[in-house]
Motif scaffolding. Structure first.
Motif, PDB file in Angstrom:
ATOM      1  N   PRO A   1      -1.694  -7.850   3.252  1.00 46.11           N
ATOM      2  CA  PRO A   1      -1.189  -9.200   3.012  1.00 46.11           C
ATOM      3  C   PRO A   1      -1.314  -9.568   1.535  1.00 46.11           C
ATOM      4  O   PRO A   1      -2.196  -9.053   0.828  1.00 46.11           O
ATOM      5  CB  PRO A   1      -2.087 -10.078   3.877  1.00 46.11           C
ATOM      6  CG  PRO A   1      -2.731  -9.153   4.848  1.00 46.11           C
ATOM      7  CD  PRO A   1      -2.859  -7.838   4.142  1.00 46.11           C
TER       8      PRO A   1
ATOM      9  N   CYS B   1      -2.346  -8.302  -5.147  1.00 40.69           N
ATOM     10  CA  CYS B   1      -2.974  -8.943  -3.982  1.00 40.69           C
ATOM     11  C   CYS B   1      -4.188  -9.784  -4.394  1.00 40.69           C
ATOM     12  O   CYS B   1      -4.923  -9.436  -5.324  1.00 40.69           O
ATOM     13  CB  CYS B   1      -3.423  -7.883  -2.991  1.00 40.69           C
ATOM     14  SG  CYS B   1      -2.080  -7.055  -2.132  1.00 40.69           S
TER      15      CYS B   1
ATOM     16  N   GLU C   1      -1.000 -15.906   9.160  1.00 38.77           N
ATOM     17  CA  GLU C   1       0.197 -16.701   8.925  1.00 38.77           C
ATOM     18  C   GLU C   1       0.008 -17.681   7.788  1.00 38.77           C
ATOM     19  O   GLU C   1       0.976 -18.173   7.211  1.00 38.77           O
ATOM     20  CB  GLU C   1       0.573 -17.459  10.204  1.00 38.77           C
ATOM     21  CG  GLU C   1       0.902 -16.543  11.385  1.00 38.77           C
ATOM     22  CD  GLU C   1       1.128 -17.303  12.661  1.00 38.77           C
ATOM     23  OE1 GLU C   1       0.982 -18.559  12.636  1.00 38.77           O
ATOM     24  OE2 GLU C   1       1.456 -16.685  13.689  1.00 38.77           O
TER      25      GLU C   1
ATOM     26  N   GLU D   1      -2.806  -9.827   9.812  1.00 36.43           N
ATOM     27  CA  GLU D   1      -1.990 -10.396   8.736  1.00 36.43           C
ATOM     28  C   GLU D   1      -1.802 -11.883   9.035  1.00 36.43           C
ATOM     29  O   GLU D   1      -0.967 -12.260   9.855  1.00 36.43           O
ATOM     30  CB  GLU D   1      -0.652  -9.675   8.642  1.00 36.43           C
ATOM     31  CG  GLU D   1      -0.799  -8.187   8.320  1.00 36.43           C
ATOM     32  CD  GLU D   1       0.541  -7.509   8.089  1.00 36.43           C
ATOM     33  OE1 GLU D   1       1.455  -8.169   7.559  1.00 36.43           O
ATOM     34  OE2 GLU D   1       0.668  -6.331   8.443  1.00 36.43           O
TER      35      GLU D   1
ATOM     36  N   TYR E   1       3.896  -8.739  -5.473  1.00 35.72           N
ATOM     37  CA  TYR E   1       3.572  -9.705  -4.419  1.00 35.72           C
ATOM     38  C   TYR E   1       3.829 -11.131  -4.915  1.00 35.72           C
ATOM     39  O   TYR E   1       3.812 -11.383  -6.135  1.00 35.72           O
ATOM     40  CB  TYR E   1       2.103  -9.567  -3.998  1.00 35.72           C
ATOM     41  CG  TYR E   1       1.820  -8.353  -3.151  1.00 35.72           C
ATOM     42  CD1 TYR E   1       1.962  -8.408  -1.762  1.00 35.72           C
ATOM     43  CD2 TYR E   1       1.405  -7.154  -3.725  1.00 35.72           C
ATOM     44  CE1 TYR E   1       1.694  -7.293  -0.970  1.00 35.72           C
ATOM     45  CE2 TYR E   1       1.132  -6.040  -2.940  1.00 35.72           C
ATOM     46  CZ  TYR E   1       1.281  -6.122  -1.566  1.00 35.72           C
ATOM     47  OH  TYR E   1       1.019  -5.024  -0.789  1.00 35.72           O
TER      48      TYR E   1
END
Length: 335
Positions: free
Chosen positions: A285, A219, A122, A120, A212
């Motif tokens: 993510p 996504c 940053e 995942e 999201y």
């Protein structure tokens, strides 16, 4: 012209790369046990050897100029349930492959790695210098192989490249009329799943989360055409340098959301695609997009088929004309 061993060359990406190698005039041997590959994926003109990655030692000799390594288990969920399978094949098998290359004096390797090594992230777009923190045994096994290859380059002068794919999609139609596309059984990738809905083979597509922090709440993923991916492998063979391990991300550098994929399938196919919102899946993510700047600079690579509509159109053509049903698979031997 050169001679190459393609491990896992009856699978989706491996078969397209093998076809591109043959088209470029190279001699190709495909090593595949057809566990997840298909005999129809072995290109005409390639020698086929039935076997696992651990069998590379009985194939490789000094006549080979290099290896392109695609033979890996690659299902994230399965790797969580059966991690030992992934360590045994992906890591243990590659140990055997590297040893076989060393004994035969074969000094060039292109490895099929994955964006799953980043876990995942940053930030996006993801660069090769961003932390590698895989969240599954699958990603961890691929990262372990990357480390293994780096050591092999430093200690034994191997010339290697690891190509970390993001979302590979589309299909390749060769000049000889052969077609290469996704035949996964069961299927887990978004574009072929949505196409199955358009074909009437699946009732609806599940959208896992629509809240999201993205423009439409779903996504966003980076999709790369499989033919563009294949070209990167040939460029990596040319760029590999003895004693060095080049690691490159491969992606378009932009992303498309789940809903954009669904809408594009509706447009390309002319069919309705019912959808149903489902709860988010753990570990998904919001955005996964690659920075491919290093591949552009180090390999001279440029994706030529970056439009989502073209990617979906090629996948649709393959799904209609070639893929058929899962019963196509013939694990007894190559065609």
């Amino acid at each position: 012209m050169a001679k190459y061993l393609v491990t896992g060359g009856a699978g989706y990406v491996g078969s397209v790369v093998a076809a591109h190698l043959l088209q470029a005039g190279h001699t190709v041997t495909v090593l595949d046990d057809l566990d997840t590959g298909f005999s129809q994926g072995v290109p005409a003109g390639a020698e086929f050897v039935s076997g696992r990655i651990q069998d590379a030692a009985r194939v490789l000799d000094a006549s080979y100029d290099g290896v392109l390594h695609f033979a890996a288990h690659s299902k994230v969920g399965e790797s969580v349930e059966h991690p030992e399978k992934y360590w045994r094949n992906n890591v243990g098998g590659t140990i055997e492959l590297l040893a076989a290359m060393r004994r035969a004096g074969v000094g060039k390797l292109v490895f099929s790695s994955t964006a799953a090594v980043y876990g995942e992230p940053e930030r996006t777009p993801i660069t090769e210098t961003d932390p590698a923190a895989p969240t599954s045994p699958y990603g961890a096994s691929k990262l372990a192989v990357d480390h293994m290859i780096s050591g092999e380059c430093a200690a034994h002068g191997l010339a290697a490249a690891s190509l970390r794919y993001f979302n590979v999609a589309g299909a390749y139609f060769a000049a000889d009329g052969a077609a290469y596309g996704e035949r996964h059984d069961p299927e887990s990738h978004l574009i072929p799943l949505v196409l199955q809905v358009a074909q009437g083979r699946r009732a609806k597509i599940s959208v896992y989360g629509d809240d999201y922090p993205t423009p439409d709440g779903t996504c966003v993923r980076d999709y790369i055409h499989v033919a563009d991916l294949a070209k990167a492998h040939l460029l990596a063979l040319d760029s590999a340098t003895a004693g060095e391990h080049l690691i490159c991300n491969l992606g378009n550098g932009n992303g498309f959301s789940v809903r954009e994929v669904i809408e594009t399938v509706r447009k390309v196919t002319g069919h309705d695609v019912p959808e149903a919102v489902a709860p988010r899946r753990g570990g998904d993510p919001a955005v996964l997009v690659a920075s491919a700047d290093r591949a552009r600079q180090a390999l001279g690579w440029r994706p030529e088929r970056s439009g989502l509509e073209e990617i979906v159109a090629d996948a649709w053509r393959f799904a209609q004309d070639v893929a058929g049903t899962a019963q196509e698979r013939t694990p007894e031997g190559a065609a």
